[in-house]
Scaffold this active site. Structure first.
Site, PDB file in Angstrom:
ATOM      1  N   TYR A 230      12.056  -3.710  -1.216  1.00 20.32           N
ATOM      2  CA  TYR A 230      10.680  -3.465  -0.762  1.00 20.32           C
ATOM      3  C   TYR A 230      10.476  -4.092   0.619  1.00 20.32           C
ATOM      4  O   TYR A 230      10.007  -3.441   1.549  1.00 20.32           O
ATOM      5  CB  TYR A 230       9.693  -4.048  -1.788  1.00 20.32           C
ATOM      6  CG  TYR A 230       8.243  -3.892  -1.389  1.00 20.32           C
ATOM      7  CD1 TYR A 230       7.544  -2.727  -1.696  1.00 20.32           C
ATOM      8  CD2 TYR A 230       7.560  -4.922  -0.732  1.00 20.32           C
ATOM      9  CE1 TYR A 230       6.207  -2.579  -1.333  1.00 20.32           C
ATOM     10  CE2 TYR A 230       6.233  -4.783  -0.376  1.00 20.32           C
ATOM     11  CZ  TYR A 230       5.555  -3.611  -0.681  1.00 20.32           C
ATOM     12  OH  TYR A 230       4.238  -3.476  -0.313  1.00 20.32           O
TER      13      TYR A 230
ATOM     14  N   SER B  33       3.656  -4.328   5.288  1.00 18.73           N
ATOM     15  CA  SER B  33       3.329  -5.415   4.368  1.00 18.73           C
ATOM     16  C   SER B  33       3.695  -6.726   5.057  1.00 18.73           C
ATOM     17  O   SER B  33       4.535  -6.731   5.962  1.00 18.73           O
ATOM     18  CB  SER B  33       4.159  -5.241   3.088  1.00 18.73           C
ATOM     19  OG  SER B  33       4.169  -6.431   2.331  1.00 18.73           O
TER      20      SER B  33
HETATM   21  P1  NDP Z   1      -0.042   1.654  -6.041  1.00 19.17           P
HETATM   22  O1  NDP Z   1       1.186   1.352  -6.823  1.00 19.17           O
HETATM   23  O2  NDP Z   1      -1.366   1.419  -6.668  1.00 19.17           O
HETATM   24  O3  NDP Z   1       0.004   3.151  -5.511  1.00 19.17           O
HETATM   25  C1  NDP Z   1       1.177   3.655  -4.940  1.00 19.17           C
HETATM   26  C2  NDP Z   1       1.064   5.136  -4.800  1.00 19.17           C
HETATM   27  O4  NDP Z   1       2.325   5.627  -4.352  1.00 19.17           O
HETATM   28  C3  NDP Z   1       0.746   5.836  -6.115  1.00 19.17           C
HETATM   29  O5  NDP Z   1      -0.161   6.885  -5.879  1.00 19.17           O
HETATM   30  C4  NDP Z   1       2.101   6.360  -6.521  1.00 19.17           C
HETATM   31  O6  NDP Z   1       2.068   7.523  -7.306  1.00 19.17           O
HETATM   32  C5  NDP Z   1       2.699   6.698  -5.163  1.00 19.17           C
HETATM   33  N1  NDP Z   1       4.121   6.871  -5.290  1.00 19.17           N
HETATM   34  C6  NDP Z   1       5.038   5.960  -5.701  1.00 19.17           C
HETATM   35  N2  NDP Z   1       6.254   6.521  -5.759  1.00 19.17           N
HETATM   36  C7  NDP Z   1       6.111   7.811  -5.382  1.00 19.17           C
HETATM   37  C8  NDP Z   1       6.998   8.902  -5.249  1.00 19.17           C
HETATM   38  N3  NDP Z   1       8.290   8.796  -5.564  1.00 19.17           N
HETATM   39  N4  NDP Z   1       6.519  10.090  -4.819  1.00 19.17           N
HETATM   40  C9  NDP Z   1       5.211  10.227  -4.550  1.00 19.17           C
HETATM   41  N5  NDP Z   1       4.318   9.233  -4.657  1.00 19.17           N
HETATM   42  C10 NDP Z   1       4.761   8.042  -5.080  1.00 19.17           C
HETATM   43  O7  NDP Z   1       0.112   0.802  -4.706  1.00 19.17           O
HETATM   44  P2  NDP Z   1      -0.943   0.357  -3.597  1.00 19.17           P
HETATM   45  O8  NDP Z   1      -2.065   1.302  -3.549  1.00 19.17           O
HETATM   46  O9  NDP Z   1      -1.186  -1.069  -3.777  1.00 19.17           O
HETATM   47  O10 NDP Z   1      -0.031   0.487  -2.295  1.00 19.17           O
HETATM   48  C11 NDP Z   1      -0.273   1.397  -1.249  1.00 19.17           C
HETATM   49  C12 NDP Z   1       0.528   0.961  -0.052  1.00 19.17           C
HETATM   50  O11 NDP Z   1       0.081  -0.310   0.403  1.00 19.17           O
HETATM   51  C13 NDP Z   1       2.013   0.821  -0.307  1.00 19.17           C
HETATM   52  O12 NDP Z   1       2.735   1.268   0.828  1.00 19.17           O
HETATM   53  C14 NDP Z   1       2.206  -0.675  -0.479  1.00 19.17           C
HETATM   54  O13 NDP Z   1       3.517  -1.073  -0.156  1.00 19.17           O
HETATM   55  C15 NDP Z   1       1.187  -1.198   0.511  1.00 19.17           C
HETATM   56  N6  NDP Z   1       0.738  -2.577   0.286  1.00 19.17           N
HETATM   57  C16 NDP Z   1      -0.073  -2.867  -0.779  1.00 19.17           C
HETATM   58  C17 NDP Z   1      -0.551  -4.154  -0.947  1.00 19.17           C
HETATM   59  C18 NDP Z   1      -1.460  -4.525  -2.072  1.00 19.17           C
HETATM   60  O14 NDP Z   1      -1.834  -5.706  -2.206  1.00 19.17           O
HETATM   61  N7  NDP Z   1      -1.888  -3.593  -2.927  1.00 19.17           N
HETATM   62  C19 NDP Z   1      -0.206  -5.237   0.005  1.00 19.17           C
HETATM   63  C20 NDP Z   1       0.665  -4.818   1.090  1.00 19.17           C
HETATM   64  C21 NDP Z   1       1.095  -3.524   1.215  1.00 19.17           C
HETATM   65  P3  NDP Z   1       1.820   7.472  -8.895  1.00 19.17           P
HETATM   66  O15 NDP Z   1       0.337   7.458  -9.034  1.00 19.17           O
HETATM   67  O16 NDP Z   1       2.448   8.722  -9.386  1.00 19.17           O
HETATM   68  O17 NDP Z   1       2.497   6.228  -9.398  1.00 19.17           O
END
Ligand code: NDP
Length: 251
Positions: free
Chosen positions: A169, A156
């Protein structure tokens, strides 16, 4: 070298390849799982919410992709036993693993460090940093069994330059950049495994909407629109590219 975000993936890029995606039930992870399957991969859908993973499974089959594998695991609980068992299952049923996309993450509180609750800190570091290490280490045998393999970590902007109130984070994403660099350096001369980071940039997901509640959601691209860099880094066209940190969108 190809600019990952401008890459155009051939339709059968990932045919015959097995790719694991964490956090495949929602957001960017779900879009990546669908994109990888659309390009021929057998995708291991890892997440903590079985119904969400089943919805992704159904969407892949409905689109005509190879039958995926569902792996329910709360990454907060990821340990050597659970991840070692997953490695054994993958080797037994799929033979090897050609890639891991470490995508799952928790945002955690957006608050000054002085007020940051310690228990929440530990949770965020466990899911965002410790789990990718434990999972990668356990899956090394499956990765080494592939002729070439790719490990992609998700970073990120706040993992490259710290910013107030981003707490655990941001610190976890700095850790991910370090983990990726150390592993890339260790594997560069001893394996055909490449290791890189991808920063998706602002993307319209639940996490982004939670972090920026005042922002118009559709001002940012949907996850399906940022898949070029993911396909490039996970697929064989990035062979020889390791130790980098790339942006999925223009900055
Ligand atoms: P979301 O919150 O939409 O999705 C996150 C995913 O991670 C979900 O499927 C969630 O599962 C899963 N997750 C969270 N905790 C756990 C856990 N304990 N065990 C298993 N799975 C887990 O986030 P994004 O799609 O936006 O983010 C994806 C990646 O991109 C992340 O690494 C984030 O840091 C990074 N990112 C995103 C940005 C953005 O603008 N969206 C910008 C920069 C980085 P569940 O469905 O059960 O909640």
């Amino acid at each position: 070298m190809t600019e990952p975000r401008l890459y155009r993936a051939p339709p059968a890029l990932l045919a015959g390849r097995n790719i694991l995606v964490t956090g495949a039930g929602a957001g960017i992870g779900r879009a990546a799982a669908l994109a990888f399957a659309a390009h021929g991969a057998t995708v291991v859908l890892l997440g903590r919410d079985q119904p969400r993973l089943e919805t992704c499974y159904d969407a892949i089959l409905a689109a005509g992709g190879p039958e995926p594998v569902i792996q329910v695991l709360d990454l907060k609980e990821a340990d050597d036993a659970a991840c070692g068992a997953l490695n054994a299952q993958i080797v037994e049923h799929l033979g090897c693993l050609h890639g891991i996309l470490h995508n799952a993450a928790l945002l955690g509180p957006r608050t000054p460090l002085e007020q940051y609750p310690s228990a929440r800190w530990l949770d965020v570091i466990a899911v965002n940093l410790n789990a990718p290490f434990v999972l990668t280490r356990a899956l090394m045998p499956a990765l080494r069994a592939a002729p070439d393999a790719s490990i992609v970590f998700t970073t990120s902007g706040v993992g490259r330059r710290g910013r107030a109130y981003w707490g655990a984070y941001a610190v976890s994403k700095f850790g991910i950049e370090g983990l990726s660099q150390v592993l890339a350096d260790e594997l560069a001369n001893t394996s055909s495994i490449r290791v890189n980071c991808v920063n998706p940039g602002p993307t319209n997901t639940a996490m982004r909407r939670e972090a920026y509640p005042a922002e118009a959601p559709h001002g940012n691209p949907d996850p399906e629109r940022i898949m070029a860099a993911y396909l490039y880094l996970i697929g064989p066209d990035s062979r020889g590219c390791t130790g980098g940190s790339f942006d999925a969108q223009a900055r």
